[in-house]
Design an enzyme around this catalytic site. Structure first.
Site, PDB file in Angstrom:
ATOM      1  N   HIS A 116      41.941  33.222  47.854  1.00 40.00           N
ATOM      2  CA  HIS A 116      40.786  32.191  48.257  1.00 40.00           C
ATOM      3  C   HIS A 116      41.534  30.930  48.185  1.00 40.00           C
ATOM      4  O   HIS A 116      41.943  30.463  46.869  1.00 40.00           O
ATOM      5  CB  HIS A 116      39.654  32.553  47.401  1.00 40.00           C
ATOM      6  CG  HIS A 116      38.840  33.412  48.028  1.00 40.00           C
ATOM      7  ND1 HIS A 116      38.304  34.270  47.204  1.00 40.00           N
ATOM      8  CD2 HIS A 116      38.693  33.950  49.172  1.00 40.00           C
ATOM      9  CE1 HIS A 116      37.636  35.515  47.807  1.00 40.00           C
ATOM     10  NE2 HIS A 116      37.866  35.072  48.969  1.00 40.00           N
ATOM     11  N   GLU A 119      41.140  28.603  44.804  1.00 41.62           N
ATOM     12  CA  GLU A 119      41.409  29.104  43.481  1.00 41.62           C
ATOM     13  C   GLU A 119      42.823  29.200  43.382  1.00 41.62           C
ATOM     14  O   GLU A 119      43.671  30.093  42.631  1.00 41.62           O
ATOM     15  CB  GLU A 119      40.985  30.646  43.720  1.00 41.62           C
ATOM     16  CG  GLU A 119      39.435  30.862  43.980  1.00 41.62           C
ATOM     17  CD  GLU A 119      38.766  32.001  44.079  1.00 41.62           C
ATOM     18  OE1 GLU A 119      39.400  33.071  44.102  1.00 41.62           O
ATOM     19  OE2 GLU A 119      37.467  32.049  44.579  1.00 41.62           O
ATOM     20  N   HIS A 262      41.886  35.841  41.156  1.00 46.86           N
ATOM     21  CA  HIS A 262      40.790  34.931  41.598  1.00 46.86           C
ATOM     22  C   HIS A 262      40.450  33.876  40.486  1.00 46.86           C
ATOM     23  O   HIS A 262      40.685  34.245  39.379  1.00 46.86           O
ATOM     24  CB  HIS A 262      39.519  35.769  42.288  1.00 46.86           C
ATOM     25  CG  HIS A 262      39.965  36.240  43.564  1.00 46.86           C
ATOM     26  ND1 HIS A 262      39.491  36.160  44.785  1.00 46.86           N
ATOM     27  CD2 HIS A 262      40.761  37.373  43.776  1.00 46.86           C
ATOM     28  CE1 HIS A 262      39.923  36.754  45.552  1.00 46.86           C
ATOM     29  NE2 HIS A 262      40.590  37.793  44.970  1.00 46.86           N
ATOM     30  N   GLU A 322      38.904  37.518  37.716  1.00 45.95           N
ATOM     31  CA  GLU A 322      38.300  36.450  38.042  1.00 45.95           C
ATOM     32  C   GLU A 322      38.577  35.566  36.496  1.00 45.95           C
ATOM     33  O   GLU A 322      38.058  35.502  35.730  1.00 45.95           O
ATOM     34  CB  GLU A 322      36.680  36.476  37.967  1.00 45.95           C
ATOM     35  CG  GLU A 322      36.221  37.305  39.273  1.00 45.95           C
ATOM     36  CD  GLU A 322      36.520  36.441  40.587  1.00 45.95           C
ATOM     37  OE1 GLU A 322      37.016  35.236  40.669  1.00 45.95           O
ATOM     38  OE2 GLU A 322      36.250  36.978  41.522  1.00 45.95           O
TER      39      GLU A 322
HETATM   40 ZN    ZN Z   1      37.890  34.554  44.969  1.00 44.09          ZN
END
Ligand code: ZN
Length: 352
Positions: A116, A119, A262, A322
């Protein structure tokens, strides 16, 4: 600045004497010169690499984009010749997507970052890890209680530090009217010049919503019917060159474990529809401990992600981590805090 210097062996000179002359150990020279098989067999006239191991190559900074990564990879592979950089494919805009190979063990492990666009701090984390790992290996050191030489001999690590270079560039630098993708991208972004919320690739496809793991259900669930800054799964699974490159890389190896990095949430996703192996649970507990409390989450209402597909196809260890907490893109000021949380995950992932 020259990243590496060389020395021409003089008559009667030993590797030990050369090491001493440059304030290094014989081991550091051997690692920097893979062609020397026997330290007592060097010839006058032979050219030897002298690594300047104290220089920091990956410097965390407010903007760390594609050019910085490519330049650092180039320098890293000169300083540390055992780092191999290859290309797994090209982006929509034609940028090469690099993969970094480090270690020579039979067990293959894969880490990736910046699926992403906003990110991108995950790229910096992975780049910093590559440097820390290479440096510790070259100097024969430990990181924490891990003897890096042992991990290096046991494991081959494949890192794709930036899956979505076009998107990262867009978030960091915007897009010029002269760019062939200008009209498309500005249209998708509803004429806004603020790309801080952009996660997708240049065609407005969310690359982590693209994998053939119940992709159709993901399409039905997601709000975006067409190209968007986020959450559009594309016209078909693996329609985009970046996700295709990731699928090809994964299929052409025998990964025991993969981790997609992420931001944000301080959470670790570790299951997919009951297809994950039993040991995933034990390993996510380890990750949680070494990160200082990242929260394990087994299932969420989501399909078609990279780790979903990996778990579904191979029934092996797949995780989405994350990192950090806040609004993406996470501010650079958080870098060292997050580094302290994920360094343990990087190492444990190589050891399990
Ligand atoms: Zn992500």
């Amino acid at each position: 600045m020259k990243s590496i210097i060389t020395h021409v062996v003089q008559r009667g000179e030993s590797l030990y004497q050369i090491a001493k002359k440059f304030g290094l150990t014989v081991n550091v020279l051997l690692v920097a010169n893979p062609s020397i098989k026997n330290p007592s067999l060097i010839m006058p006239g032979q050219v030897i690499n002298i690594p300047k191991v104290n220089k920091t190559i990956v410097v965390p900074r407010k903007q760390y984009g594609y050019d910085e990564m490519m330049s650092d990879l180039d320098t890293l592979s000169k300083f540390y010749p055992f780092i191999k950089v290859s290309t797994i494919g090209k982006t929509v805009a034609g940028r090469s997507i690099p993969a970094v190979q480090i270690g020579r063990g039979a067990k293959e492990v894969h880490y990736n970052g910046s699926f992403h666009a906003n990110e991108w701090i995950t790229t910096l984390l992975l780049m910093k890890f590559i440097e820390a790992y290479a440096k510790a290996y070259q100097e024969g050191r430990y990181i924490g209680h891990y003897k890096i030489k042992n991990l290096f001999e046991k494991t081959t690590l494949w890192i794709v530090p930036m899956v979505n270079p076009d998107g990262v560039e867009l978030v960091q630098n915007g897009i010029q009217p002269t760019d062939p993708f200008y009209d498309t991208v500005v249209g998708i972004n509803r004429s806004s010049g603020d790309f801080s919320g952009w996660k997708a690739n240049l065609r407005g496809v969310d690359l982590n919503d693209q994998f053939p793991a119940r992709w159709e259900e993901e399409v039905a669930r997601r709000a975006s019917p067409g190209p968007a800054p986020r959450d559009y799964p594309g016209p078909s699974p693996l329609s985009e060159p970046e996700s295709k490159a990731m699928a090809n890389l994964t299929r052409s190896h025998n990964f025991r474990l993969v981790i997609a990095f992420h931001t944000q949430g301080e959470e670790i996703y570790w299951g997919y529809r009951g297809l994950e192996p039993a040991e995933s649970h034990r390993i996510v507990q380890l990750f949680s401990e070494v990160s200082g409390g990242y929260r394990p989450i087994q299932y969420v209402e989501s399909d078609a992600g990279y780790k979903d597909w990996f778990i579904q196809e191979w029934r092996r260890l797949g995780f989405t981590v994350e990192c950090g907490q806040g609004t993406n893109p996470l501010p650079f000021a958080q870098f060292w805090d997050i580094w302290g949380q994920v360094i343990g995950i990087f190492l444990v992932g190589l050891d399990v």
